[in-house]
Enzyme design. Sequence first.
Site, PDB file in Angstrom:
ATOM      1  N   ASN A 133       0.814  -1.229   0.000  1.00 44.58           N
ATOM      2  CA  ASN A 133       0.000   0.000   0.000  1.00 44.58           C
ATOM      3  C   ASN A 133       0.847   1.279   0.000  1.00 44.58           C
ATOM      4  O   ASN A 133       0.397   2.319  -0.436  1.00 44.58           O
ATOM      5  CB  ASN A 133      -1.025  -0.006   1.147  1.00 44.58           C
ATOM      6  CG  ASN A 133      -0.405  -0.068   2.516  1.00 44.58           C
ATOM      7  OD1 ASN A 133       0.766  -0.421   2.653  1.00 44.58           O
ATOM      8  ND2 ASN A 133      -1.166   0.247   3.534  1.00 44.58           N
TER       9      ASN A 133
ATOM     10  N   LYS B  56      12.348  -7.498   1.672  1.00 44.21           N
ATOM     11  CA  LYS B  56      11.441  -8.323   0.866  1.00 44.21           C
ATOM     12  C   LYS B  56      10.176  -7.493   0.603  1.00 44.21           C
ATOM     13  O   LYS B  56       9.313  -7.356   1.465  1.00 44.21           O
ATOM     14  CB  LYS B  56      11.070  -9.629   1.561  1.00 44.21           C
ATOM     15  CG  LYS B  56      10.378 -10.570   0.563  1.00 44.21           C
ATOM     16  CD  LYS B  56       9.410 -11.519   1.181  1.00 44.21           C
ATOM     17  CE  LYS B  56       7.979 -11.084   1.300  1.00 44.21           C
ATOM     18  NZ  LYS B  56       7.243 -10.635   0.121  1.00 44.21           N
ATOM     19  N   PRO B  57      10.092  -6.884  -0.596  1.00 45.68           N
ATOM     20  CA  PRO B  57       8.906  -6.059  -0.877  1.00 45.68           C
ATOM     21  C   PRO B  57       7.697  -6.948  -1.163  1.00 45.68           C
ATOM     22  O   PRO B  57       7.837  -8.134  -1.454  1.00 45.68           O
ATOM     23  CB  PRO B  57       9.311  -5.285  -2.130  1.00 45.68           C
ATOM     24  CG  PRO B  57      10.330  -6.130  -2.806  1.00 45.68           C
ATOM     25  CD  PRO B  57      11.025  -6.937  -1.734  1.00 45.68           C
ATOM     26  N   ALA B  58       6.521  -6.347  -1.110  1.00 47.22           N
ATOM     27  CA  ALA B  58       5.289  -7.090  -1.403  1.00 47.22           C
ATOM     28  C   ALA B  58       5.324  -7.606  -2.845  1.00 47.22           C
ATOM     29  O   ALA B  58       5.881  -6.960  -3.737  1.00 47.22           O
ATOM     30  CB  ALA B  58       4.095  -6.170  -1.205  1.00 47.22           C
TER      31      ALA B  58
ATOM     32  N   GLY C 291       2.218  -4.870   7.821  1.00 42.18           N
ATOM     33  CA  GLY C 291       1.229  -5.661   7.094  1.00 42.18           C
ATOM     34  C   GLY C 291       0.111  -6.089   8.016  1.00 42.18           C
ATOM     35  O   GLY C 291      -0.153  -5.446   9.039  1.00 42.18           O
TER      36      GLY C 291
ATOM     37  N   GLU D 214       4.276  -3.227  12.489  1.00 44.00           N
ATOM     38  CA  GLU D 214       3.277  -2.174  12.265  1.00 44.00           C
ATOM     39  C   GLU D 214       2.107  -2.871  11.582  1.00 44.00           C
ATOM     40  O   GLU D 214       2.180  -3.210  10.400  1.00 44.00           O
ATOM     41  CB  GLU D 214       3.913  -1.065  11.418  1.00 44.00           C
ATOM     42  CG  GLU D 214       3.149   0.233  11.494  1.00 44.00           C
ATOM     43  CD  GLU D 214       2.224   0.382  10.318  1.00 44.00           C
ATOM     44  OE1 GLU D 214       1.049  -0.022  10.474  1.00 44.00           O
ATOM     45  OE2 GLU D 214       2.659   0.883   9.280  1.00 44.00           O
TER      46      GLU D 214
ATOM     47  N   CYS E 167      -3.338   1.570   6.833  1.00 44.04           N
ATOM     48  CA  CYS E 167      -3.576   1.025   8.183  1.00 44.04           C
ATOM     49  C   CYS E 167      -4.154   2.080   9.105  1.00 44.04           C
ATOM     50  O   CYS E 167      -4.745   1.748  10.130  1.00 44.04           O
ATOM     51  CB  CYS E 167      -2.268   0.543   8.792  1.00 44.04           C
ATOM     52  SG  CYS E 167      -1.475  -0.696   7.801  1.00 44.04           S
TER      53      CYS E 167
ATOM     54  N   SER F 183       0.770  11.500   9.275  1.00 42.10           N
ATOM     55  CA  SER F 183       2.072  10.876   9.004  1.00 42.10           C
ATOM     56  C   SER F 183       3.121  11.876   8.531  1.00 42.10           C
ATOM     57  O   SER F 183       2.838  12.720   7.678  1.00 42.10           O
ATOM     58  CB  SER F 183       1.909   9.807   7.927  1.00 42.10           C
ATOM     59  OG  SER F 183       0.892   8.915   8.284  1.00 42.10           O
TER      60      SER F 183
ATOM     61  N   GLU G 117       8.300   3.818  14.257  1.00 39.44           N
ATOM     62  CA  GLU G 117       9.052   4.131  13.034  1.00 39.44           C
ATOM     63  C   GLU G 117       8.997   5.630  12.807  1.00 39.44           C
ATOM     64  O   GLU G 117       8.022   6.288  13.202  1.00 39.44           O
ATOM     65  CB  GLU G 117       8.424   3.411  11.845  1.00 39.44           C
ATOM     66  CG  GLU G 117       8.477   1.915  11.993  1.00 39.44           C
ATOM     67  CD  GLU G 117       8.139   1.196  10.703  1.00 39.44           C
ATOM     68  OE1 GLU G 117       7.123   1.513  10.067  1.00 39.44           O
ATOM     69  OE2 GLU G 117       8.917   0.300  10.321  1.00 39.44           O
TER      70      GLU G 117
HETATM   71  C1  SIN Z   1       0.301   2.225   6.482  1.00 35.37           C
HETATM   72  O1  SIN Z   1      -0.848   2.257   6.073  1.00 35.37           O
HETATM   73  O2  SIN Z   1       0.818   1.146   6.768  1.00 35.37           O
HETATM   74  C2  SIN Z   1       1.156   3.443   6.630  1.00 35.37           C
HETATM   75  C3  SIN Z   1       0.434   4.708   6.496  1.00 35.37           C
HETATM   76  C4  SIN Z   1       1.308   5.931   6.705  1.00 35.37           C
HETATM   77  O3  SIN Z   1       2.525   5.839   6.830  1.00 35.37           O
HETATM   78  O4  SIN Z   1       0.742   7.005   6.765  1.00 35.37           O
END
Ligand code: SIN
Length: 504
Positions: A174, A197-199, A253, A275, A309, A467, A484
């Site tokens: 995402n 390891k990317p998605a 994830g 996260e 998320c 963010s 993070e």
């Molecule tokens: C996420 O959805 O995992 C991250 C969202 C963000 O960094 O604002």
Amino acid sequence: MINIIGKRSFLLVSRYSQHVRKMSLVKNLAFVNNKWVAATSGKTFEVTNPANGSVLGQVPDMDTQDTEEAIQVAYDAFQSWEFTTAKERALHLRNWFNLLEENKEEIAKIMTAESGKPLAEAAGEVAYGNGFIEWYSEEARRIHGEVISSPIHSKEMMLIRKPIGVAALITPWNFPIAMITRKAGAALAAGCTCVVKPAEDTPLTALAIAALAEKAGIPKGVFNVVTCSRRNAADVGKLLCQSPLVAGLSFTGSTNIGKLLYEQCASTVKRLSLELGGNAPFIVFESADLDAAVKGTMACKFRNCGQTCVSANRLFIQESIFDQFVSKLEETMRGLKVGDGAQPGVTQGPLINDAQASKVNDLVQDAIKKGAKVHLGGKPALDKGPRFFEPTLLTDVDHSMRMYHEEIFGPVAVCIPFKTEEEVLAIANGTRSGLAGYFFSNDLPQVWRVAKRLETGMVGINEGIISTPEAAFGGIKESGIGREGSHYGIEEYSYIKYLCFGNL
Ligand code: SIN
């Protein structure tokens, strides 16, 4: 699919994919030890554009043997990267940041092609993602220890910060750049080396930034990208958790996968940063500025088509302003434009893949079947393609419905009325998730009370977008461990070493 979206528009959209395929930063090999490598098995998997299904490229389908090699080179590289000075690491990161900035348009186009994110949003994510490399290029030089006031005449004591070693970074689709740079920036600044390891859905953005890491002169083995398909992901993930050469694992994830990785990391007692999913409450109290609350809702809920998320999962609106808020939100949502993110003016791209599209539809149909009222949308936008969903506004949603408890991860706004502050806090906190929470209120004592009582790691107060690299991102409860971004991000990749000097 051509039948569904029409031949002419398919040709137009696949032309965009063709354009992206030719970009110099689009790589079809993985990046290990500063070499572009295939999988030992020779296997590859396809990367497709979720807007139209056209193929963007093939990347190596690496397995545990390939990953083992990547871990080993990262481990070898750590032996010298660990002893670079903070200033040297800062300069490497700064060079990388400069190149990421120079190439920001190309990276955004690649991201739109593989993730479906509208171009303007992809550009925003690149700025956000690059910001982590910039931030950690600055923070690298501010990693300090402490000198302790010794209680004994013949001894002096000191605490120094050391990098943990190889960091395995498992990142989601995402935010194809920002979730890598948020982890890797902190890890490299601390003196760790990385295996990313990317998605499976979005490896091209990861490889594009690896190409720029190489160009920036980051030494070999320090930043590695291992690509693999869903078929190999579980085994590769398990190896990253269980390898004794990996010192820490950072994952962004789903909560279910996070819990599995947590268990798997136990065997080597690894440093872990997770996260995970959220179920963000978004509360609008009657004293709120309604226009600002609607604007905040739009930004929070519809960013990345609801696939974040920290997206507002349930909107709780105080009874006295409920109808007014719902009608303002509905009117504003009518301005959203669904389509291929590469087309101008589009604000809502496709969902990332078929599984995600059917999950969102299942949640919405479950709610409708159990009595939810549809104000807008409520079904897939099949005229655009199989992965598009209409921006949806629902009311009359209750706890019998799956979406009340589960993270929706789609463009679906759910408004639920409440009477009192006590009541809404009990509902908002009555979940095992605790990532982000938001509320709008102009009642100052209430602002303090609610900010303190919401059980989440982050709170947006009269604000829907929180963010930034400078802030500490992370959750409580089952939404994660660790932070993070900010200077706290470095703590995930470093440990405190106590030095005791005796016989002085
Ligand atoms: C996420 O959805 O995992 C991250 C969202 C963000 O960094 O604002």
